[in-house]
Design an enzyme around this catalytic site. Structure first.
Site, PDB file in Angstrom:
ATOM      1  N   SER A  97      -1.692  -3.439  67.564  1.00 35.90           N
ATOM      2  CA  SER A  97      -2.723  -3.717  68.564  1.00 35.90           C
ATOM      3  C   SER A  97      -3.169  -2.417  69.236  1.00 35.90           C
ATOM      4  O   SER A  97      -3.608  -1.497  68.572  1.00 35.90           O
ATOM      5  CB  SER A  97      -2.211  -4.746  69.576  1.00 35.90           C
ATOM      6  OG  SER A  97      -3.251  -5.217  70.397  1.00 35.90           O
ATOM      7  N   ASP A 116      -9.270 -11.073  63.129  1.00 31.31           N
ATOM      8  CA  ASP A 116      -8.276 -10.750  64.156  1.00 31.31           C
ATOM      9  C   ASP A 116      -8.502 -11.585  65.417  1.00 31.31           C
ATOM     10  O   ASP A 116      -9.600 -11.595  65.988  1.00 31.31           O
ATOM     11  CB  ASP A 116      -8.363  -9.263  64.496  1.00 31.31           C
ATOM     12  CG  ASP A 116      -7.339  -8.832  65.515  1.00 31.31           C
ATOM     13  OD1 ASP A 116      -6.283  -8.353  65.097  1.00 31.31           O
ATOM     14  OD2 ASP A 116      -7.604  -8.989  66.717  1.00 31.31           O
ATOM     15  N   HIS A 173      -2.790 -11.730  64.746  1.00 35.01           N
ATOM     16  CA  HIS A 173      -2.899 -10.429  65.411  1.00 35.01           C
ATOM     17  C   HIS A 173      -1.513  -9.798  65.409  1.00 35.01           C
ATOM     18  O   HIS A 173      -0.601 -10.310  66.045  1.00 35.01           O
ATOM     19  CB  HIS A 173      -3.408 -10.600  66.841  1.00 35.01           C
ATOM     20  CG  HIS A 173      -3.634  -9.306  67.574  1.00 35.01           C
ATOM     21  ND1 HIS A 173      -4.630  -8.417  67.237  1.00 35.01           N
ATOM     22  CD2 HIS A 173      -2.977  -8.746  68.624  1.00 35.01           C
ATOM     23  CE1 HIS A 173      -4.597  -7.377  68.052  1.00 35.01           C
ATOM     24  NE2 HIS A 173      -3.598  -7.543  68.900  1.00 35.01           N
TER      25      HIS A 173
END
Length: 456
Positions: free
Chosen positions: A184, A282, A350
């Site tokens: 991330s 995502d 994610h």
């Protein structure tokens, strides 16, 4: 009447979601919950001016390698969003995202950080480090703010330098093989610091980088605004990031240097071999880049966000357009990078390298029957000349878990207690989902600020 109907629809969607979580595969396997690794504070960081937002010392977790992996190193940047104004950074400084004082002192190492050969065959015996995230700018800022009553340290770049300098005498300086990765916001850090990481290591070392869910696009949202671009521009200005961005990139994109915070613009300037692991759909970018609350004031996307099978044809077209934009941003890399690799799948997820279930397990996502772990390993060790996998568009991939709720992987790993069984984890997830649902219903007709959406 319309509001009541909408709430009933949302309730039905949430019930289905809870049912899925309750009876689907565990996020952490009951048989092997992962190794817990203790925190190390960087005691010399103060001399370098390297502080978390609140002034506390930065930290990392080190799991020593063994056997043939004793001289190999894997560093993972922790993720967790950003703060782009004083108010959100002040709030963040009072949490574990801005202070090591509030962090769990042990974390679970699983997925790519696992020391289990069956779950992580290529990297299990390496020295593995998780860099804790407490600056709110992907380890890239170098500034501070004081107003007489409070002081905020925007020192992510110095934190990065301090941690590396602390690790060099512990064996990193003699690394034979090394991999820098992150998830991330930490995946974005990997783009920003890849070549700098290489510069610290021996010239004959095999050094490579991998971003997981860090390919944040300069996307146009459903209201035709560049929400992410505006957010990053404020972030770069507030935290003094520009001077730490690649100068070749900032020169190329003058007079908009903040564009060089976007991976799609940095990528062509990175010289170190790079691997990109990302979902083409995502979940974080779906919820905050493509359809931020500021672009969906009436909540037309709420059901679609909770359950992709509830998306109407127009919404599915927008999602397919986002995938097309991502692949377009990667096309030059795909065609011309002889040392690069990629795994772009069609799962609504994610971060996929930190958990066993998505990294390497019997039910892991696959492209051409290869798991993420196999593809990354083939790329790193040169076992496959073309380790670049691109999935077919949704909904063709039946190996996906499609975990729409964008619960933070790193949050989950940090809070998972020793001996924590799957059933307890299920109830925890159910409770969190119920709480989030009721908060969502209460706020459904309220204005939502974009900044709050990005402070996790």
């Amino acid at each position: 009447m319309k509001t009541t109907t909408r709430l009933l629809d949302l309730t039905a969607a949430m019930v289905l979601l809870l049912f899925y979580v309750a009876f689907s595969l565990p996020l952490v396997s009951a048989g092997d919950p992962g190794r817990r690794v203790s925190m190390t504070l960087v005691r010399d960081a103060a001399a370098l001016g390297a502080f978390c937002l609140d002034g506390s010392l930065p930290a990392y977790h080190l799991d020593r390698g063994f056997g043939a992996g004793s001289n190999n190193w894997l560093l993972q940047f922790e993720g967790g969003g950003w703060c782009n104004d004083i108010a959100s950074c002040v709030d963040r400084a009072k949490t574990r995202r801005g202070s090591t004082r509030y962090m769990s002192k042990t974390v679970v190492f699983s997925g790519i950080l696992s020391n289990n050969a069956s779950q992580n065959p290529d990297f299990y015996n390496w020295n593995k480090v998780r860099l804790r995230y407490c600056d709110g700018a992907s380890f890239a800022g170098d500034s501070q703010h004081g107003n007489g009553t409070s002081l905020l340290y925007f020192r992510g770049q110095r934190i990065w330098n301090a941690i590396i300098l602390d690790l060099l005498p512990k064996g990193l300086a003699k690394a034979r093989k090394a991999l820098l990765t992150g998830c991330s916001a930490g995946g974005l850090s990997t783009f920003l610091h890849c070549d700098n990481f290489t510069s610290y290591l021996p010239k004959n070392a095999s050094v490579k980088c991998m971003s997981d869910a860090g390919l944040f696009l300069d996307a146009i949202d459903v209201a035709a605004n560049r929400t992410m671009r505006s957010f990053y521009k404020q972030l770069v200005s507030l935290q003094g990031i520009q001077k730490n961005l690649d100068p070749n990139c900032t020169h190329a994109f003058y007079p908009e240097p903040s564009l060089c915070f976007f991976p799609q613009y940095i990528l062509r300037f990175i010289e170190t071999p790079f691997f990109i692991l990302n979902s083409a759909y995502d979940v974080f970018q779906f919820h905050h880049g493509l359809v931020p609350p500021s672009a969906d004031r009436t909540g037309r996307w709420n059901r679609c966000k909770l359950n992709v099978t509830a998306c109407n044809p127009h919404q599915l077209d927008a999602l397919q357009g986002f995938r097309k934009d991502m692949l377009g941003a990667l096309m030059n890399f795909f065609r011309n990078s002889s040392r690069g690799g990629m795994f772009i799948n069609s799962c609504f997820d994610h971060c996929q390298s930190a958990l066993e279930e998505t990294w390497l397990s019997p039910t892991s996502p696959r492209i051409h029957n290869k798991t993420i772990a196999e593809t990354v390993g083939d790329w790193y060790f040169g076992r496959d000349e073309e380790a670049k996998e691109i999935d077919c568009p949704y909904p063709c991939d039946k190996t996906c878990h499609n975990l729409i709720p964008a619960a933070s992987t790193t949050d989950f790993l940090a809070s998972n207690a020793p001996g924590h069984n799957y059933r307890g984890t299920q109830f925890t997830l159910l409770l969190l989902l119920l709480i989030n649902f009721f908060l969502f219903v209460v706020s459904i007709n309220l204005e939502s600020s974009f900044e709050n959406d990005f402070v996790m």
